[in-house]
Scaffold this motif. Structure first.
Motif, PDB file in Angstrom:
ATOM      1  N   MET A  59      -5.260   4.773  -2.350  1.00 49.17           N
ATOM      2  CA  MET A  59      -4.731   4.358  -0.354  1.00 49.17           C
ATOM      3  C   MET A  59      -5.468   3.849  -0.438  1.00 49.17           C
ATOM      4  O   MET A  59      -6.912   5.193  -1.754  1.00 49.17           O
ATOM      5  N   PHE A 119      -5.218  -8.964   5.088  1.00 49.29           N
ATOM      6  CA  PHE A 119      -6.122  -8.338   4.127  1.00 49.29           C
ATOM      7  C   PHE A 119      -5.518  -6.987   3.743  1.00 49.29           C
ATOM      8  O   PHE A 119      -5.236  -6.150   4.607  1.00 49.29           O
ATOM      9  N   ALA A 120      -5.316  -6.800   2.432  1.00 49.03           N
ATOM     10  CA  ALA A 120      -4.557  -5.645   1.945  1.00 49.03           C
ATOM     11  C   ALA A 120      -5.351  -4.883   0.892  1.00 49.03           C
ATOM     12  O   ALA A 120      -6.113  -5.480   0.118  1.00 49.03           O
ATOM     13  N   TYR A 121      -5.121  -3.569   0.821  1.00 51.94           N
ATOM     14  CA  TYR A 121      -5.862  -2.727  -0.116  1.00 51.94           C
ATOM     15  C   TYR A 121      -5.189  -1.376  -0.235  1.00 51.94           C
ATOM     16  O   TYR A 121      -4.436  -0.942   0.637  1.00 51.94           O
ATOM     17  N   ASN A 122      -5.485  -0.700  -1.338  1.00 49.89           N
ATOM     18  CA  ASN A 122      -5.071   0.683  -1.540  1.00 49.89           C
ATOM     19  C   ASN A 122      -6.186   1.608  -1.067  1.00 49.89           C
ATOM     20  O   ASN A 122      -7.040   1.191  -0.289  1.00 49.89           O
ATOM     21  N   GLY A 123      -6.193   2.829  -1.548  1.00 44.97           N
ATOM     22  CA  GLY A 123      -7.122   3.783  -0.975  1.00 44.97           C
ATOM     23  C   GLY A 123      -7.922   4.579  -1.960  1.00 44.97           C
ATOM     24  O   GLY A 123      -8.819   4.098  -2.607  1.00 44.97           O
ATOM     25  N   GLY A 152      -2.968  -1.536   4.927  1.00 45.01           N
ATOM     26  CA  GLY A 152      -3.623  -0.519   4.116  1.00 45.01           C
ATOM     27  C   GLY A 152      -2.659   0.569   3.703  1.00 45.01           C
ATOM     28  O   GLY A 152      -1.728   0.909   4.447  1.00 45.01           O
ATOM     29  N   GLU A 153      -2.872   1.097   2.508  1.00 45.18           N
ATOM     30  CA  GLU A 153      -2.065   2.210   2.010  1.00 45.18           C
ATOM     31  C   GLU A 153      -2.949   3.415   1.747  1.00 45.18           C
ATOM     32  O   GLU A 153      -4.074   3.279   1.243  1.00 45.18           O
ATOM     33  N   SER A 154      -2.464   4.613   2.084  1.00 41.65           N
ATOM     34  CA  SER A 154      -3.133   5.870   1.771  1.00 41.65           C
ATOM     35  C   SER A 154      -4.520   5.907   2.427  1.00 41.65           C
ATOM     36  O   SER A 154      -4.619   5.712   3.639  1.00 41.65           O
ATOM     37  N   TYR A 155      -5.604   6.144   1.656  1.00 37.48           N
ATOM     38  CA  TYR A 155      -6.916   6.104   2.288  1.00 37.48           C
ATOM     39  C   TYR A 155      -7.160   4.741   2.939  1.00 37.48           C
ATOM     40  O   TYR A 155      -7.967   4.635   3.872  1.00 37.48           O
ATOM     41  N   GLY A 156      -6.465   3.728   2.470  1.00 35.44           N
ATOM     42  CA  GLY A 156      -6.570   2.423   3.124  1.00 35.44           C
ATOM     43  C   GLY A 156      -6.170   2.459   4.583  1.00 35.44           C
ATOM     44  O   GLY A 156      -6.555   1.582   5.363  1.00 35.44           O
ATOM     45  N   THR A 157      -5.409   3.484   5.009  1.00 37.54           N
ATOM     46  CA  THR A 157      -5.079   3.612   6.423  1.00 37.54           C
ATOM     47  C   THR A 157      -6.236   4.218   7.208  1.00 37.54           C
ATOM     48  O   THR A 157      -6.397   3.925   8.397  1.00 37.54           O
ATOM     49  N   VAL A 158      -7.039   5.078   6.567  1.00 35.63           N
ATOM     50  CA  VAL A 158      -8.282   5.531   7.199  1.00 35.63           C
ATOM     51  C   VAL A 158      -9.198   4.326   7.395  1.00 35.63           C
ATOM     52  O   VAL A 158      -9.775   4.120   8.472  1.00 35.63           O
ATOM     53  N   ALA A 175       0.284   6.928   5.646  1.00 32.28           N
ATOM     54  CA  ALA A 175      -0.941   7.088   6.422  1.00 32.28           C
ATOM     55  C   ALA A 175      -1.453   8.521   6.437  1.00 32.28           C
ATOM     56  O   ALA A 175      -0.703   9.490   6.319  1.00 32.28           O
ATOM     57  N   ILE A 176      -2.760   8.619   6.622  1.00 32.45           N
ATOM     58  CA  ILE A 176      -3.440   9.885   6.880  1.00 32.45           C
ATOM     59  C   ILE A 176      -4.551   9.583   7.874  1.00 32.45           C
ATOM     60  O   ILE A 176      -5.346   8.668   7.667  1.00 32.45           O
ATOM     61  N   PHE A 177      -4.594  10.333   8.973  1.00 31.22           N
ATOM     62  CA  PHE A 177      -5.574  10.080  10.022  1.00 31.22           C
ATOM     63  C   PHE A 177      -6.519  11.266  10.242  1.00 31.22           C
ATOM     64  O   PHE A 177      -7.709  11.079  10.412  1.00 31.22           O
TER      65      PHE A 177
END
Length: 511
Positions: free
Chosen positions: A1, A100-104, A204-210, A234-236
């Protein structure tokens, strides 16, 4: 993420919760931190399938962005892959959105979301099967480049992003420090490319959503106005990852029900969407009050709830009863296909592999064994490396840290200064950051995308977390939800990738 408008200077109580602008360090820049020369190539993308006939010329650049403290001290250099559409004369359009894009991870680089998902090139996947040679790379008919210029960023300590010698990693490897570093890198890219008035998006993906959630607030506080944010898988609220917590077990139950149906253990003759919704409803109406009662739950009622749960998740009622209705993910993964000698995946529960032998009983080791990851990850990285070498002429170090969890993730500082609260939270809930950002910037759009087979970031929890923010109907109207028949890495699944592409096209066109 992602963020919101600049904050009114009069809001002093809120200012006290913000990350200090110079929170990293005061050591001077390290001249020994050397990185390869940047490389750029003019390339072309040609659509196929639903996008047949479309053509985009674009410049692809592999480079590093200096991440500096307000004093000018070097914190690190963040690797970036930039794709910018150009016209017939080779000019970029400053009015075009930039995402701007990223994993986690934390501790993962951005190759999966780039060469697996939304970049202009994509590795061809094969359903829920492991990829083999040859690794086939093709123009991605579902690339987000059709809607926006793209900048893929590797978090410091991952990929080819390096931390400056002397930098305090305890202030970098953490919820707030990570967001601070990304805010600085994003501002640096906007400055270097003269794109300050472009509509800015985050993906953002996974931790990228944090990361997204904190950035939604933080960038706005630093006068970077966001147009929209996409949260994939997502995970919040971090409490949900803790086994034994009611929110953990409530999040897992609908996802387990979806997997049980996929493997033919439950839900036969019911549509996938209907089955998942039934599980979501039963989860809240029956399982939630049962879990809350603990040992105060009447034994006969516990037996009945176990029986009903077994019909949803495909495990024997007695097994569920012995676990006191609290089935862990590893328990489910080991048992749902036990009669076939297999275990199912975690990131995407549809994937499966031969079960480990009995002596390999380590729970910590088993948790990290995932057929969904094994099936695709190395193919993505290999294709990415070949692209850089052959088409961009970029010469990076031999080791690319696609995952550096053992140095980054295990040292992660999970405390977070949640807006509006005194002191640090030791179990961050970044849904508060999202709500604050949206209240400050009511024009910002938010897309939340999830997969019913994702056991890493379960969909029910995200729905619950956002419902607890009590947004106004106007702000709720800025949020769109999309649930797909996929796992954590939605783009592995071609039908999902196509559906996500259509949804993203509408999202970017939405006023």
């Amino acid at each position: 993420m992602a963020e919101q408008d600049a904050t009114n200077a009069a809001t002093a109580p809120q200012a006290a919760t913000r990350i200090p602008k110079d929170s990293f360090m005061t050591v001077p820049a390290d001249p020994r931190l050397e990185t390869p020369q940047s490389a750029t190539a003019r390339l072309a993308w040609d659509g196929s399938g639903a996008s047949a006939g479309e053509h985009i010329d674009y410049d692809c650049t592999a480079a590093h962005l200096d991440v500096r403290a307000d004093t000018g001290a070097l914190i690190g250099r963040m690797f970036s892959m930039t794709y910018v559409a150009v016209d017939d004369e080779g000019r970029a359009d400053a009015a075009r959105p930039v995402t701007f894009a990223y994993n986690g991870g934390p501790g993962c680089a951005s190759v999966p979301i780039n060469f697996g998902g939304i970049g202009p090139r994509r590795v061809r996947t094969d359903g829920v099967s492991h990829l083999a040679h040859p690794i086939v790379v093709e123009d991605n008919p579902c690339t987000l480049l059709c809607q926006t210029d793209l900048v893929f960023l590797d978090a410091l300590g991952t990929g080819w992003s390096s931390v400056a010698e002397g930098a305090d990693t305890s202030k970098i490897f953490g919820v707030d420090g990570d967001a601070d570093a990304f805010a600085r890198a994003i501002s640096q890219w906007l400055e270097e490319n003269g794109r300050w008035t472009s509509p800015v998006y985050l993906f953002g993906e996974s931790y990228g959503t944090v990361r997204n959630a904190v950035l939604m607030r933080l960038l706005g506080e630093r006068d970077v106005k966001l147009a929209g944010v996409t949260m994939l898988s997502a995970i919040f609220d971090w409490v949900q990852v803790q086994e034994g917590e009611d929110l953990y077990h409530l999040g897992m139950m609908p996802t387990m029900a979806a997997a049980a149906q996929f493997f033919g253990k439950a839900g036969q003759g019911v549509g996938e969407d209907e089955w998942f919704q039934r599980a979501m409803d039963w989860n809240e109406d029956v399982l939630a009050p049962a879990l809350l009662r603990g040992d105060r739950l009447d034994p006969a009622r516990e037996d009945e709830v176990a029986r009903q749960m077994g019909e949803f998740i495909g495990l024997p009622a007695e097994h569920i009863r012995r676990a006191r209705l609290r089935i862990t993910l590893d328990d489910f993964r080991r048992n749902i296909l036990a009669d076939e000698g297999k275990v199912c995946g975690r990131l995407d529960m549809r994937f499966s592999a031969d079960a480990p032998v009995a002596v390999q009983s380590s729970n910590a080791w088993f948790a990290g064994e995932d057929a969904a990851d094994d099936a695709v990850e190395s193919s993505w990285t290999s294709a990415f490396r070949r692209f850089l070498h052959d088409e961009l002429g970029y010469r990076g170090p031999a080791r690319y840290l696609s995952s550096n969890y053992e140095r980054v993730g295990v040292n992660w500082k999970w405390t977070h200064e949640e807006p509006g609260k005194d002191g640090e939270s030791f179990a961050p809930n970044v849904a508060y950051d999202i709500a604050v950002a949206m209240r400050r910037n009511p024009h910002m759009k938010l897309a939340i995308l999830g997969g019913r087979y994702d056991a890493a970031t379960t969909y029910w929890n995200v729905v619950h977390d956002m419902s607890c923010q009590f947004l106004s109907s106007e702000l709720k109207g800025q949020v769109e939800w999309h649930l797909y028949g996929c796992g954590h890495m939605a783009y592995v699944d071609v039908p999902t990738l196509e559906a996500m592409s259509r949804d993203m096209e509408a999202f970017y066109k939405r006023a």
